[in-house]
Design a protein around this motif. Structure first.
Motif, mmCIF file in Angstrom:
data_model
loop_
_atom_site.group_PDB
_atom_site.id
_atom_site.type_symbol
_atom_site.label_atom_id
_atom_site.label_comp_id
_atom_site.label_asym_id
_atom_site.label_seq_id
_atom_site.Cartn_x
_atom_site.Cartn_y
_atom_site.Cartn_z
ATOM 1 N N ALA A 267 0.805 -1.274 -0.013
ATOM 2 C CA ALA A 267 0.061 -0.140 0.084
ATOM 3 C C ALA A 267 0.826 1.286 -0.060
ATOM 4 N N PRO A 268 1.721 1.472 1.017
ATOM 5 C CA PRO A 268 2.571 2.716 0.838
ATOM 6 C C PRO A 268 3.468 2.755 -0.244
ATOM 7 N N LEU A 271 1.159 4.032 -3.257
ATOM 8 C CA LEU A 271 1.080 5.475 -3.114
ATOM 9 C C LEU A 271 2.302 6.285 -3.214
ATOM 10 N N TRP A 297 -6.999 5.338 -5.207
ATOM 11 C CA TRP A 297 -7.751 5.007 -4.041
ATOM 12 C C TRP A 297 -7.937 3.798 -3.450
ATOM 13 N N VAL A 299 -5.863 1.550 -2.709
ATOM 14 C CA VAL A 299 -4.946 1.265 -1.769
ATOM 15 C C VAL A 299 -5.560 1.499 -0.476
ATOM 16 N N LEU A 300 -6.331 2.602 -0.208
ATOM 17 C CA LEU A 300 -6.648 3.046 1.042
ATOM 18 C C LEU A 300 -7.782 1.967 1.335
ATOM 19 N N VAL A 303 -5.965 -0.777 3.044
ATOM 20 C CA VAL A 303 -5.480 -0.625 4.213
ATOM 21 C C VAL A 303 -6.722 -0.527 5.304
ATOM 22 N N ALA A 304 -7.851 -0.012 4.756
ATOM 23 C CA ALA A 304 -8.942 -0.015 5.757
ATOM 24 C C ALA A 304 -9.432 -1.389 6.023
#
Length: 376
Positions: A267-268, A271, A297, A299-300, A303-304
Motif C-alpha cells: 500500500a505505501p 501510493l 484510492w 490502496v486506501l 489499508v481500511a
C-alpha cells in the motif's frame, strides 16, 4: 464507438445503435417524467452488460481452469495467478482473443483487479506485523526499499524502459505478480511489459523456491533466521510457503508471517510511486500534468480492510471464502493480462529486462541474507 463531430460544417454523426445522452438534472427540472429517464437508462445498462459478458466469461473460465490445474501433482507450488496468465497468453497467441471479448478483458484487468487488491487486506492484521518484531520489520522494509532502488538504477544502467523496470522492481521487492499488477495501476505500462515482469518474478521466484531449502545448514541459519530470509526475499506467497516449510513448521510459519508483513507494504509503496510519478509529470510542463496517473484510492481500501481485520473477529469460514474469491479475481485479472499479451512484442524487448530480473533476484537474496546475519 464514440460519436464524431465532422468538420467543414457537416452535421454530427452518430451510430444507429448509439443512445441519446440524458441530462438527469435537466429532466428533474422539466416535465420529463422519471419513467422516460428510466426507459432510456435501462437499454444502456443492458448494452454494457452484453458488452462485458464475453470477456468476463472468458477470463473467469481461464481463472477456474487455473484453480483446477493447481491441484495437479507438481503444479501446486505455482500460484493460480501464474497459471492463469500462462493459459491466457497461450490462448491469445494460438487461438486469438475475440474482438467482442476485449471490453470484458479490459474490465477484468482494471476494475476487478482493484477490488481484489482491496480484499487482500482481509488476509492481514497488525498483530502479524508485531509478531515479526521491530528488527524483522526493519529488515523487510530496508530490503524492500534497497531492492526497488537497485532495480531502477540497474535498469537505467542497462537501458531498460523505466516503466518495465518499475514493474520488475515491485514484483521482486514486494509480492510477485500481485505487486506487478497493482503497481501498473499507477505506472500504466503496456500489457506486454506487465506480462514480461510477471514472467521474470515467476521464473526467479521458482528458482528461489527450490534452491532456498538446500541452504539453511550451509548458511548456518536457524528456523527463525531462515523463515525471515525466505519471507523477506522470495517473490510469491505460495513460493515462500513451499520453501520455508521445507525447514520445519516453525520456519514455515515465521516465513509466512514475514511475507505477509512484506505484502502489507504494498500500500505505501504504490501510493509513494503514484505521488512520484505525478511529480515527475508535473515537472515536464503543463502538457503532461493532464496525463498524470490517478490517485490509487483502492490502496486506501486495502489499508481500511487491514484495520477492520485487526479490530473485528471475522469468522474463519468467511475469511476462507473471501480468500478464495480474492485469488479467483486476481487470477481473472492475470488471465485478462495474458489475453492481451502478444509474444512477438515480448520477443522484441530482448534479453535486457530478463537480465534485470536476474540481477534484482540476486540482490534481494544476498542483501536480505546479509541483514538477517547481521541481526543475529
Amino acid at each position: 464507438m464514440n460519436c464524431a463531430a465532422l468538420t467543414g460544417g457537416e452535421r454530427e454523426t452518430r451510430p444507429m445503435n448509439a443512445l441519446p445522452r440524458i441530462d438527469l438534472e435537466h429532466a428533474a427540472q422539466t416535465d420529463t417524467p422519471a419513467v422516460a429517464v428510466k426507459h432510456h437508462a435501462e437499454p444502456y445498462r443492458q448494452h454494457t452488460i452484453r458488452t462485458l459478458a464475453p470477456g468476463l466469461f472468458l477470463a473467469a473460465l481461464i481463472a477456474g481452469l487455473a484453480l483446477v490445474l493447481r491441484q495437479a501433482p507438481g503444479v501446486g507450488a505455482f500460484s493460480p495467478m501464474i497459471i492463469a496468465i500462462v493459459i491466457g497468453m497461450a490462448f491469445h497467441n494460438l487461438v486469438g482473443t475475440p474482438a467482442r471479448a476485449r471490453s470484458g478483458v479490459a474490465f477484468s484487468m482494471r476494475t476487478l483487479l482493484r477490488g481484489a487488491i482491496i480484499l487482500l487486506g482481509l488476509q492481514l492484521t497488525i498483530i502479524q506485523v508485531a509478531e515479526v518484531g521491530a528488527a524483522g520489520v526493519a529488515i523487510i522494509a530496508t530490503t524492500l526499499g534497497a531492492t526497488f532502488a537497485f532495480t531502477l538504477w540497474f535498469g537505467r544502467l542497462i537501458g531498460v524502459e523505466r516503466k518495465l523496470a518499475e514493474l520488475i522492481a515491485a514484483g521482486t521487492s514486494i509480492c510477485g505478480a500481485s505487486a506487478v499488477i497493482a503497481t501498473n495501476t499507477v505506472t500504466r505500462a503496456h500489457d506486454e511489459d506487465v506480462a514480461y515482469a510477471v514472467a521474470c518474478v515467476t521464473v526467479f521466484g521458482s528458482i528461489a523456491m527450490f534452491a532456498y531449502p538446500l541452504l539453511p545448514g550451509l548458511l548456518h541459519l536457524d528456523a527463525h533466521g531462515f523463515g525471515l530470509w525466505a519471507g523477506a526475499s522470495i517473490h510469491e506467497i505460495a513460493q515462500v510457503v513451499a520453501a520455508a516449510f521445507q525447514d520445519g513448521k516453525q520456519a514455515g510459519e515465521f516465513g509466512t508471517i514475514a511475507k505477509l508483513t512484506r505484502v502489507m507494504m504494498l500500500a505505501p509503496m504504490v501510493l509513494a510511486l503514484g505521488f512520484a510519478t505525478t511529480h515527475r509529470m508535473k515537472s515536464k510542463g503543463p502538457d503532461h500534468t493532464q496525463a498524470r496517473p490517478p490517485m490509487p484510492w483502492f490502496v486506501l481500501g486495502f489499508v481500511a480492510l487491514v484495520g477492520l481485520n485487526s479490530a473485528v473477529a471475522i469468522p474463519e469460514d468467511a475469511k476462507a471464502w473471501i480468500a478464495t474469491l480474492t485469488t479467483f479475481l486476481l487470477s481473472m485479472a492475470l488471465a485478462a493480462m495474458g489475453l492481451e499479451t502478444d509474444f512477438r512484442k515480448l520477443k522484441a524487448k530482448g534479453a535486457r529486462p530478463f537480465l534485470l530480473g536476474l540481477a534484482a533476484f540476486l540482490f534481494i537474496a544476498s542483501f536480505s541474507l546479509m541483514l538477517v546475519k547481521l541481526a543475529g
